[in-house]
Design a protein around this motif. Structure first.
Motif, mmCIF file in Angstrom:
data_model
loop_
_atom_site.group_PDB
_atom_site.id
_atom_site.type_symbol
_atom_site.label_atom_id
_atom_site.label_comp_id
_atom_site.label_asym_id
_atom_site.label_seq_id
_atom_site.Cartn_x
_atom_site.Cartn_y
_atom_site.Cartn_z
ATOM 1 N N TYR A 129 117.802 -6.222 -13.511
ATOM 2 C CA TYR A 129 117.399 -5.022 -14.256
ATOM 3 C C TYR A 129 116.294 -4.259 -13.522
ATOM 4 N N ALA A 130 115.416 -4.968 -12.823
ATOM 5 C CA ALA A 130 114.346 -4.300 -12.081
ATOM 6 C C ALA A 130 114.920 -3.519 -10.905
ATOM 7 N N ARG A 131 115.835 -4.141 -10.174
ATOM 8 C CA ARG A 131 116.453 -3.446 -9.037
ATOM 9 C C ARG A 131 117.286 -2.262 -9.526
ATOM 10 N N GLN A 132 117.982 -2.418 -10.642
ATOM 11 C CA GLN A 132 118.755 -1.310 -11.202
ATOM 12 C C GLN A 132 117.833 -0.153 -11.569
ATOM 13 N N GLY A 133 116.728 -0.450 -12.218
ATOM 14 C CA GLY A 133 115.783 0.594 -12.600
ATOM 15 C C GLY A 133 115.231 1.334 -11.389
ATOM 16 N N LEU A 134 114.882 0.588 -10.356
ATOM 17 C CA LEU A 134 114.370 1.204 -9.133
ATOM 18 C C LEU A 134 115.452 2.017 -8.426
ATOM 19 N N ASN A 135 116.678 1.519 -8.443
ATOM 20 C CA ASN A 135 117.776 2.261 -7.814
ATOM 21 C C ASN A 135 118.028 3.587 -8.529
ATOM 22 N N VAL A 136 117.983 3.566 -9.848
ATOM 23 C CA VAL A 136 118.157 4.805 -10.604
ATOM 24 C C VAL A 136 116.992 5.754 -10.319
ATOM 25 N N ASP A 137 115.781 5.217 -10.334
ATOM 26 C CA ASP A 137 114.602 6.041 -10.089
ATOM 27 C C ASP A 137 114.662 6.686 -8.704
ATOM 28 N N LEU A 138 115.146 5.939 -7.729
ATOM 29 C CA LEU A 138 115.288 6.455 -6.369
ATOM 30 C C LEU A 138 116.389 7.510 -6.282
ATOM 31 N N THR A 139 117.448 7.321 -7.057
ATOM 32 C CA THR A 139 118.604 8.215 -6.993
ATOM 33 C C THR A 139 118.370 9.551 -7.679
ATOM 34 N N MET A 140 117.549 9.591 -8.697
ATOM 35 C CA MET A 140 117.363 10.843 -9.445
ATOM 36 C C MET A 140 117.023 12.034 -8.548
ATOM 37 N N PRO A 141 116.033 11.968 -7.678
ATOM 38 C CA PRO A 141 115.760 13.140 -6.831
ATOM 39 C C PRO A 141 116.866 13.408 -5.811
ATOM 40 N N LEU A 142 117.534 12.364 -5.339
ATOM 41 C CA LEU A 142 118.644 12.569 -4.398
ATOM 42 C C LEU A 142 119.780 13.334 -5.074
ATOM 43 N N ALA A 143 120.114 12.915 -6.281
ATOM 44 C CA ALA A 143 121.195 13.564 -7.031
ATOM 45 C C ALA A 143 120.810 15.000 -7.389
ATOM 46 N N ARG A 144 119.585 15.179 -7.803
ATOM 47 C CA ARG A 144 119.111 16.533 -8.147
ATOM 48 C C ARG A 144 119.219 17.450 -6.930
ATOM 49 N N ALA A 145 118.805 16.968 -5.776
ATOM 50 C CA ALA A 145 118.862 17.764 -4.540
ATOM 51 C C ALA A 145 120.301 18.072 -4.139
ATOM 52 N N ALA A 146 121.238 17.199 -4.527
ATOM 53 C CA ALA A 146 122.654 17.405 -4.202
ATOM 54 C C ALA A 146 123.353 18.305 -5.220
ATOM 55 N N GLY A 147 122.623 18.759 -6.230
ATOM 56 C CA GLY A 147 123.218 19.645 -7.231
ATOM 57 C C GLY A 147 123.903 18.933 -8.373
ATOM 58 N N VAL A 148 123.593 17.666 -8.574
ATOM 59 C CA VAL A 148 124.183 16.896 -9.667
ATOM 60 C C VAL A 148 123.528 17.305 -10.985
ATOM 61 N N ASP A 149 124.363 17.542 -12.004
ATOM 62 C CA ASP A 149 123.859 17.916 -13.326
ATOM 63 C C ASP A 149 123.551 16.702 -14.196
ATOM 64 N N TRP A 150 124.403 15.676 -14.091
ATOM 65 C CA TRP A 150 124.249 14.456 -14.892
ATOM 66 C C TRP A 150 124.334 13.251 -13.976
ATOM 67 N N LEU A 151 123.404 12.318 -14.153
ATOM 68 C CA LEU A 151 123.411 11.056 -13.423
ATOM 69 C C LEU A 151 123.566 9.942 -14.443
ATOM 70 N N VAL A 152 124.593 9.130 -14.263
ATOM 71 C CA VAL A 152 124.903 8.054 -15.200
ATOM 72 C C VAL A 152 124.759 6.720 -14.484
ATOM 73 N N HIS A 153 124.027 5.794 -15.098
ATOM 74 C CA HIS A 153 123.960 4.432 -14.571
ATOM 75 C C HIS A 153 125.063 3.633 -15.259
ATOM 76 N N LEU A 154 125.921 3.022 -14.426
ATOM 77 C CA LEU A 154 127.063 2.280 -14.964
ATOM 78 C C LEU A 154 127.270 1.036 -14.119
ATOM 79 N N ASP A 155 127.431 -0.103 -14.777
ATOM 80 C CA ASP A 155 127.718 -1.340 -14.051
ATOM 81 C C ASP A 155 129.157 -1.326 -13.570
ATOM 82 N N ILE A 156 129.432 -2.125 -12.553
ATOM 83 C CA ILE A 156 130.761 -2.178 -11.938
ATOM 84 C C ILE A 156 131.814 -2.745 -12.895
ATOM 85 N N ASP A 157 131.402 -3.536 -13.872
ATOM 86 C CA ASP A 157 132.361 -4.144 -14.794
ATOM 87 C C ASP A 157 132.607 -3.290 -16.041
ATOM 88 N N GLU A 158 132.114 -2.064 -16.018
ATOM 89 C CA GLU A 158 132.315 -1.158 -17.144
ATOM 90 C C GLU A 158 133.214 0.004 -16.726
#
Length: 112
Positions: free
Chosen positions: A82-111
């Motif tokens: 859960y800690a690595r997932q949280g950090l990965n999402v936190d790291l991805t938010m500015p990357l996605a925003r810079a790429a023009g992403v409107d919505w960022l969804v965290h989803l596990d591979i088994d979902e």
């Protein structure tokens, strides 16, 4: 509208291709995939396609995590997914925003 997924992977090789196809069919344009075991990275990179970004859990990723707002909160719990997932999402938010992403969804591979 541009939608992206962020996911932390481990032992996902058997299902990753179908997971990507399924979510692409739903209109997901970008995937930020964090590979928890860097030894698995070559297996996943064969699936590289436009909008699919892979990041290995290594010293470089750890250095990037340290730049995120949630680092101080999670730094003592890196053995927990859960800690690595949280950090990965936190790291991805500015990357996605810079790429023009409107919505960022965290989803596990088994979902789906």
């Amino acid at each position: 509208m541009r939608i992206a997924l962020v996911c932390t992977l481990r032992r996902a090789q058997p299902v990753l291709a179908s997971w990507l196809r399924h979510h692409r069919s739903l209109g997901i344009s970008d995937f930020y995939l964090f590979v928890d075991d860097p030894a698995e990275l070559p297996q996943y990179q064969a699936l590289h396609a436009e909008g699919v970004h892979f990041y290995a859990r290594d010293e470089q990723l750890t250095a990037l995590w340290q730049t995120t707002p949630l680092w101080d909160f999670y730094k003592d719990y890196l053995d927990e997914v859960y800690a690595r997932q949280g950090l990965n999402v936190d790291l991805t938010m500015p990357l996605a925003r810079a790429a023009g992403v409107d919505w960022l969804v965290h989803l596990d591979i088994d979902e789906l």
